[in-house]
Design an enzyme around this catalytic site. Sequence first.
Site: not given
Ligand code: RIB
Length: 298
Positions: A38, A211-212, A216, A243
């Site tokens: 997530g 972000t690319l 980069g 993330d």
């Molecule tokens: O950005 C990656 C996430 O996107 C995954 O962990 C998945 O849960 C989705 O939400």
Amino acid sequence: MRVLNIGSMNLDYVYSVDHIVLPGETESTGEIHVYLGGKGMNQSVALAKAGVSVYQGGMIGQDGQPFLDACAEFGIHSEYIARSAGKTGHAVIQIDKNAQNSILLYGGANQCLTKAYVDEVLSHFDSGDILLLQNEVNLLPYMIDKAYGQGMQIVLNPSPFHDNLAAADLSKVSIFLLNEVEGNQLTGQTSPDEILVEMNRRFPQSRIVLTLGEKGAIYFDGREKYFQPIFPVNAVDTTAAGDTFTGYFLAGLVEGLSIPSALKLSAKASSIAVSRTGAVPSIPYRKEVEDALANEPS
Ligand code: RIB
């Protein structure tokens, strides 16, 4: 300055496949893994592993205990995580032999936030604190207005992009972290430079990190512009790379690093994440990132 992240928590069901399943096709896989993920949880874990104190908000279902356990393990404040009667959100993720993924999202508890819940959580934060948001929970426009009204800085990763963002007053966002696809969906522009110019025209008060992927990342705030190349690695799973970048970049800012240093730290952290499988388990600790940077040829 405290960081509150009201974001999604998903159980990621990850299937290794030869190629992403085509419409009408059936493909077999013998390999399944279940990871915590997530975008909200991943970004909190990245912040925590980078060394920043973070409060995770959002909702889990009756099956969501593993997220509370993970918060305890990584030192993430979990007292604002609520439980809904239904199921925790989940994602069905296919990963092909080139490390590309395709994600099907079931919102579950992530889509059950109420205004009363948001008001209660935000009442514990004030001016000078940061609210980090992604787009996998409901009530984004409400949270932006409410947090801005009480003087919080808003950091938005508008991912995945969705029409609900049209109802949000994005001029209240201090920092956008987005990829090229989201940049295109938000601005209608295609080239990175055009996206950045248009973002700056629409949101002149905001700082933007675009972000690319393999090309980069670029930071632009209307005056300063910095480019950060990737650190090439053998990619096995790109899930949570963005993330990891977001969490580490924000950690760098909270710590007072310069923009180029924060970008470099984030790029190294996400390069480590793509060399590992899973979302949460792929996110490196600060020491691993710094050791890897120290080993880079100068
Ligand atoms: O950005 C990656 C996430 O996107 C995954 O962990 C998945 O849960 C989705 O939400």
